[in-house]
Design an enzyme around this catalytic site. Structure first.
Site, short mmCIF file in Angstrom:
data_model
loop_
_atom_site.label_atom_id
_atom_site.label_comp_id
_atom_site.label_asym_id
_atom_site.label_seq_id
_atom_site.Cartn_x
_atom_site.Cartn_y
_atom_site.Cartn_z
N LYS A 1 28.63 -30.86 -19.02
CA LYS A 1 28.94 -31.46 -20.32
C LYS A 1 29.72 -32.76 -20.11
CE LYS A 1 30.94 -30.50 -24.88
NZ LYS A 1 29.76 -31.06 -25.57
N PRO A 42 28.63 -31.27 -34.46
CA PRO A 42 29.02 -31.04 -33.07
C PRO A 42 28.53 -29.70 -32.55
CG PRO A 42 30.88 -30.64 -34.50
CD PRO A 42 29.78 -31.20 -35.36
N ARG A 49 13.14 -39.10 -17.85
CA ARG A 49 12.72 -38.53 -16.57
C ARG A 49 11.43 -37.71 -16.69
NH1 ARG A 49 18.35 -35.84 -14.83
NH2 ARG A 49 18.36 -35.52 -17.08
N PHE A 95 25.53 -26.49 -33.64
CA PHE A 95 24.54 -25.94 -34.56
C PHE A 95 24.51 -24.42 -34.53
CE2 PHE A 95 23.16 -30.28 -34.78
CZ PHE A 95 22.59 -30.39 -36.04
N GLY A 111 22.54 -33.31 -32.64
CA GLY A 111 23.52 -32.42 -32.05
C GLY A 111 24.27 -33.07 -30.90
N LYS A 150 18.14 -28.74 -21.65
CA LYS A 150 18.26 -27.29 -21.85
C LYS A 150 18.16 -26.91 -23.32
CE LYS A 150 20.88 -26.53 -17.62
NZ LYS A 150 22.18 -26.11 -17.02
N VAL A 151 18.84 -27.68 -24.21
CA VAL A 151 18.72 -27.41 -25.63
C VAL A 151 17.37 -27.89 -26.15
CG1 VAL A 151 19.72 -27.78 -27.92
CG2 VAL A 151 21.22 -27.55 -25.94
N HIS A 211 33.18 -25.13 -21.44
CA HIS A 211 31.76 -25.47 -21.41
C HIS A 211 31.26 -25.56 -19.97
CE1 HIS A 211 32.54 -26.63 -25.60
NE2 HIS A 211 31.23 -26.60 -25.77
#
Length: 269
Positions: free
Chosen positions: A159, A126, A38, A128, A99, A14-15, A155
């Site tokens: 996570k 941890p 993947r 950004f 990150g 996602k990030v 979160h």
């Protein structure tokens, strides 16, 4: 102007997809590859939703480095994969923007030693999101004046680590600001919440007789990380050893933070 050649580990995450899309818009940064087990073999632009650009995602970091020159690797994966990527990149003279959270203090110190030996820079943070770093810095300013506080971090349910790296870093900054040292135990109680629908949220709640003060940051989109990542990518080649995004943004510790340096390590174990 020679563009920095940048690759993204976790390119289909996602990030990672947000970072890939952002890199494609920056004229001084050239996206040259990505890593994703993947999604290996797929076009990195198509995976990010930006359309086909003719760059395949590689299965592992060594395959990537054999295929194309890389100046900076951006890593948003998981702790052990990120560490393996980092060590391979340092050996190849590739700078790092990491990150990924969950690496131990010993692992970070090992990475620091390797980076110094090879003359490589790494920005390990941890979080950004610039607002999150401001939240942590403000908590350090308040800490000497309000000695009781607790951290609530929330979160998304995917996570892997709890407490989050941001919460642990905040606790360490509060301890330093109070002159309590920098050990491996959280300086204040941390409460972790993992639920679908959340992205990344943290509140630092201070309390005194008859009053409370809450410093809160909310990332409602993973796009919040992109400006900090791009800043780190542009600056990391000037660095040697492991540094935090806090150092790039703020430099010296804030006034009233207790005198202890606020950025001796990117984040604690």
């Amino acid at each position: 102007m020679v563009a920095l050649r940048v690759a993204v580990a976790g390119a289909s995450g996602k990030v990672g997809r947000e970072v890939v899309t952002a890199l494609l818009r920056e004229p001084d940064l050239q996206l040259v590859g990505g890593i994703g087990r993947r999604s290996a073999g797929q076009d990195i632009g198509e995976v990010a939703g930006a359309g086909r650009i003719g760059i395949p995602i590689d299965r592992d970091v060594r395959q990537l480095l054999q295929r194309t020159p890389v100046d900076v690797l951006v890593d948003f994966t998981e702790a052990q994969a990120a560490l393996a990527h980092a060590f391979a990149c340092v050996d190849a003279g590739v700078h790092l923007v990491v990150g990924t959270t969950g690496m131990s203090r010993a692992e970070l110190e090992d990475l620091e030693t390797r980076c110094r030996q090879r003359g490589v820079g790494a920005v390990v943070s941890p979080n950004f999101a610039v607002g999150a770093l401001l939240m942590m810095r403000l908590a350090a300013i308040v800490a000497p004046y309000m000695p009781r506080c607790e951290i609530v971090e929330m979160h998304h349910d995917a996570k892997l680590d709890a407490p989050s790296g941001t919460a642990l870093r905040t606790a360490a900054l509060i301890a330093q600001a109070r002159g309590q040292g920098d050990d491996d135990r959280p300086a204040v109680p941390i409460h972790s919440v993992r639920l679908p629908g959340l992205v990344a949220h943290q509140a630092v709640i201070f309390g005194l007789e008859g009053q409370t003060l809450t410093i809160r940051h909310d990332s409602t989109s993973r796009r919040s990380y992109v400006p900090g990542v791009l800043l780190a990518v542009r600056r990391v080649t000037e660095l040697r050893g492991v540094h935090s995004l806090e150092e790039i943004l703020f430099g010296a510790p804030p006034a009233g933070a207790g005198g202890a340096g606020l950025t001796p390590r990117p984040y604690p174990a």
